[in-house]
Design a protein around this motif. Sequence first.
Motif, PDB file in Angstrom:
ATOM      1  N   LEU A 230      31.245 -16.545   5.264  1.00 43.91           N
ATOM      2  CA  LEU A 230      29.971 -16.143   4.534  1.00 43.91           C
ATOM      3  C   LEU A 230      29.771 -17.388   3.504  1.00 43.91           C
ATOM      4  CD1 LEU A 230      30.881 -12.634   3.042  1.00 43.91           C
ATOM      5  CD2 LEU A 230      29.667 -13.012   5.221  1.00 43.91           C
ATOM      6  N   THR A 231      28.220 -17.140   3.497  1.00 44.76           N
ATOM      7  CA  THR A 231      28.020 -18.315   2.631  1.00 44.76           C
ATOM      8  C   THR A 231      28.399 -17.807   1.190  1.00 44.76           C
ATOM      9  OG1 THR A 231      25.851 -17.363   2.023  1.00 44.76           O
ATOM     10  CG2 THR A 231      26.057 -18.753   4.032  1.00 44.76           C
ATOM     11  N   ALA A 232      28.258 -19.190   0.218  1.00 40.80           N
ATOM     12  CA  ALA A 232      28.508 -18.768  -1.125  1.00 40.80           C
ATOM     13  C   ALA A 232      27.474 -17.748  -1.722  1.00 40.80           C
ATOM     14  CB  ALA A 232      28.229 -20.028  -2.045  1.00 40.80           C
TER      15      ALA A 232
ATOM     16  N   ARG B 203      28.894  -8.908  -6.443  1.00 36.28           N
ATOM     17  CA  ARG B 203      27.816  -8.141  -7.290  1.00 36.28           C
ATOM     18  C   ARG B 203      27.880  -6.731  -6.865  1.00 36.28           C
ATOM     19  NH1 ARG B 203      24.664 -10.112 -10.666  1.00 36.28           N
ATOM     20  NH2 ARG B 203      22.998  -8.509 -10.660  1.00 36.28           N
ATOM     21  N   ASN B 204      28.008  -6.424  -5.408  1.00 32.37           N
ATOM     22  CA  ASN B 204      28.345  -5.084  -4.921  1.00 32.37           C
ATOM     23  C   ASN B 204      29.547  -4.565  -5.321  1.00 32.37           C
ATOM     24  OD1 ASN B 204      25.615  -5.061  -3.601  1.00 32.37           O
ATOM     25  ND2 ASN B 204      26.290  -5.866  -1.871  1.00 32.37           N
ATOM     26  N   ILE B 205      30.814  -5.144  -5.345  1.00 35.25           N
ATOM     27  CA  ILE B 205      31.860  -4.629  -5.898  1.00 35.25           C
ATOM     28  C   ILE B 205      31.889  -4.323  -7.050  1.00 35.25           C
ATOM     29  CG2 ILE B 205      34.295  -5.263  -6.155  1.00 35.25           C
ATOM     30  CD1 ILE B 205      34.218  -7.095  -3.830  1.00 35.25           C
ATOM     31  N   GLU B 206      31.277  -4.988  -8.131  1.00 39.63           N
ATOM     32  CA  GLU B 206      31.249  -4.775  -9.385  1.00 39.63           C
ATOM     33  C   GLU B 206      30.319  -3.315  -9.560  1.00 39.63           C
ATOM     34  OE1 GLU B 206      30.764  -9.188 -11.135  1.00 39.63           O
ATOM     35  OE2 GLU B 206      30.579  -7.431 -12.664  1.00 39.63           O
ATOM     36  N   ARG B 207      29.378  -3.301  -8.865  1.00 43.35           N
ATOM     37  CA  ARG B 207      28.326  -2.320  -9.024  1.00 43.35           C
ATOM     38  C   ARG B 207      29.118  -0.943  -8.499  1.00 43.35           C
ATOM     39  NH1 ARG B 207      24.602  -4.117  -6.383  1.00 43.35           N
ATOM     40  NH2 ARG B 207      23.485  -5.290  -7.851  1.00 43.35           N
ATOM     41  N   MET B 208      29.721  -1.064  -7.220  1.00 42.57           N
ATOM     42  CA  MET B 208      30.237   0.247  -6.649  1.00 42.57           C
ATOM     43  C   MET B 208      31.403   0.839  -7.653  1.00 42.57           C
ATOM     44  SD  MET B 208      30.526  -0.233  -2.653  1.00 42.57           S
ATOM     45  CE  MET B 208      31.799  -1.708  -2.938  1.00 42.57           C
ATOM     46  N   LEU B 209      32.379  -0.312  -8.244  1.00 37.55           N
ATOM     47  CA  LEU B 209      33.457   0.083  -9.255  1.00 37.55           C
ATOM     48  C   LEU B 209      32.772   0.654 -10.348  1.00 37.55           C
ATOM     49  CD1 LEU B 209      35.823  -3.129  -8.985  1.00 37.55           C
ATOM     50  CD2 LEU B 209      36.056  -0.588  -8.082  1.00 37.55           C
TER      51      LEU B 209
ATOM     52  N   PRO C 279      29.712  -9.815 -16.891  1.00 37.69           N
ATOM     53  CA  PRO C 279      29.938  -8.963 -16.113  1.00 37.69           C
ATOM     54  C   PRO C 279      28.438  -8.314 -15.895  1.00 37.69           C
ATOM     55  CG  PRO C 279      31.430  -8.555 -17.986  1.00 37.69           C
ATOM     56  CD  PRO C 279      30.601  -9.596 -18.224  1.00 37.69           C
ATOM     57  N   LEU C 280      28.365  -7.687 -14.446  1.00 35.14           N
ATOM     58  CA  LEU C 280      27.175  -7.127 -13.935  1.00 35.14           C
ATOM     59  C   LEU C 280      26.271  -6.245 -14.725  1.00 35.14           C
ATOM     60  CD1 LEU C 280      26.253  -6.487 -10.340  1.00 35.14           C
ATOM     61  CD2 LEU C 280      26.342  -4.401 -11.805  1.00 35.14           C
ATOM     62  N   TYR C 281      27.529  -5.270 -15.387  1.00 37.13           N
ATOM     63  CA  TYR C 281      26.848  -4.139 -16.185  1.00 37.13           C
ATOM     64  C   TYR C 281      26.327  -4.782 -17.755  1.00 37.13           C
ATOM     65  CZ  TYR C 281      27.957  -0.648 -12.760  1.00 37.13           C
ATOM     66  OH  TYR C 281      27.931  -0.065 -11.415  1.00 37.13           O
ATOM     67  N   HIS C 282      26.915  -6.019 -17.923  1.00 36.15           N
ATOM     68  CA  HIS C 282      26.576  -6.413 -19.250  1.00 36.15           C
ATOM     69  C   HIS C 282      25.047  -6.667 -19.537  1.00 36.15           C
ATOM     70  CE1 HIS C 282      26.354  -9.330 -22.568  1.00 36.15           C
ATOM     71  NE2 HIS C 282      27.674  -8.895 -22.917  1.00 36.15           N
ATOM     72  N   PRO C 283      24.385  -6.714 -20.517  1.00 33.50           N
ATOM     73  CA  PRO C 283      23.004  -7.003 -20.742  1.00 33.50           C
ATOM     74  C   PRO C 283      22.595  -8.396 -20.441  1.00 33.50           C
ATOM     75  CG  PRO C 283      23.830  -5.876 -22.801  1.00 33.50           C
ATOM     76  CD  PRO C 283      25.191  -6.126 -21.939  1.00 33.50           C
TER      77      PRO C 283
ATOM     78  N   VAL D 155      28.362 -14.379  -3.637  1.00 33.01           N
ATOM     79  CA  VAL D 155      27.973 -13.532  -4.857  1.00 33.01           C
ATOM     80  C   VAL D 155      27.384 -12.289  -4.751  1.00 33.01           C
ATOM     81  CG1 VAL D 155      26.156 -14.051  -6.589  1.00 33.01           C
ATOM     82  CG2 VAL D 155      27.526 -15.970  -5.639  1.00 33.01           C
ATOM     83  N   ALA D 156      26.684 -12.096  -3.660  1.00 31.90           N
ATOM     84  CA  ALA D 156      26.130 -10.619  -3.497  1.00 31.90           C
ATOM     85  C   ALA D 156      27.253  -9.633  -3.086  1.00 31.90           C
ATOM     86  CB  ALA D 156      25.066 -10.864  -2.095  1.00 31.90           C
ATOM     87  N   VAL D 157      28.448 -10.038  -2.579  1.00 29.03           N
ATOM     88  CA  VAL D 157      29.432  -9.323  -2.291  1.00 29.03           C
ATOM     89  C   VAL D 157      30.147  -8.831  -3.700  1.00 29.03           C
ATOM     90  CG1 VAL D 157      31.860  -9.260  -1.443  1.00 29.03           C
ATOM     91  CG2 VAL D 157      29.992  -9.821   0.034  1.00 29.03           C
TER      92      VAL D 157
END
Length: 327
Positions: A288-290, A298-304, A218-222, A294-296
């Motif tokens: 969208l490209t792959a 990451r942004n969803i995980e970050r915003m959530l 997960p994005l927030y994981h070390p 991935v950026a989308v």
Amino acid sequence: MASVVSDKRGTYVDLEGHTVRKYDFLQLSKIPRLEFDDPNVESIIANEEPVLLVNSNIISSALKWDLDYLKKNLGAGSFSVYSSKTCKFMYYDEKRAKQWPYFIPPTQRIHMKFEEFCSRVRNLKASDSRVYLQQMLDDSVGKNIVKDFLEFKWQWLTEMQRKMNWGSLTSNLLLIGLPGNITPVHYDEQQNFFGQLTGFKRVILFHPDQFKCLYPFPLYHPCDRQSQRFPKLKELKGYEVIVGPGDVLYIPMYWWHHVESTMNSGITTSVNFWFKAGPTPSQITHPLTAQQKVAVMRNIERMLGEALGDPHEVGPLLNCMVNGRYT
Ligand SMILES: CCC[C@@H](CC(=O)O)C(=O)C(=O)O
Ligand SMILES: [Zn+2]
């Protein structure tokens, strides 16, 4: 069939004269190997696909960076050296590691003088922890290293940075590893010209669209950006290349890569060039490209994480949102 060798450390195969670990990936294609001034290079890099630049002498001034030369010239500072009980050196974010419950760092970062690093490398016993020096080059290094660094082909590098509309050069990482050291599969959010100086490394790369088979933490994981596991080995389509002294491999941003120092290589020294991404294009086209997906994600995980106020609530909410609904 290439000769296969098995011993207590694992199973190995010969790849172009180099001994590398045997993985059961079914499909590993080759990466184009081009002279750095080949007219096709620019379009491949513009298309964000990997390419190996051979005889590039982009980094030829540093081909003499063996342990003896570095010991004489790197300077008296301390260097970041990772130690690992296994051959794997998975990156983790130390700040996040402190806040992630039950996280056990896969490696230990030690600051040590280059002399000590050399003696550890030279007197390493099978029972010892492995070491991997990973240090950003800065102006604290000796004058001969600065001289070699300034003799890199900066005109070509900055020309390519400009043509590709990349952001700034953020860092050059000096990497000194032991035969068999592995940097497990991960992706970076920067464009990378990976220069090999001494010894040989085998690089396996996967397109960003293989995300679904590589299960990043997960994005927030070390260990954000690092793959958790390979369950869908059979579905993985990858690329493979051996990099040797003088080679420069373009590793596009968001491309997954696994890097291992070959077993029969001797000490490996590499220097990479990490560039920030360029600005998001004003015109977004669909699909969208792959990479953009991935950026989308990451942004969803970050915003959530921000909206929920707790990174540990992101997983349960996403599962609740998707499981049984988006089958
Ligand atoms: C810490 C960086 C390690 C490097 C791979 C390797 O040489 O072991 C890499 O992944 C990169 O240059 O992006
Ligand atoms: Zn990387």
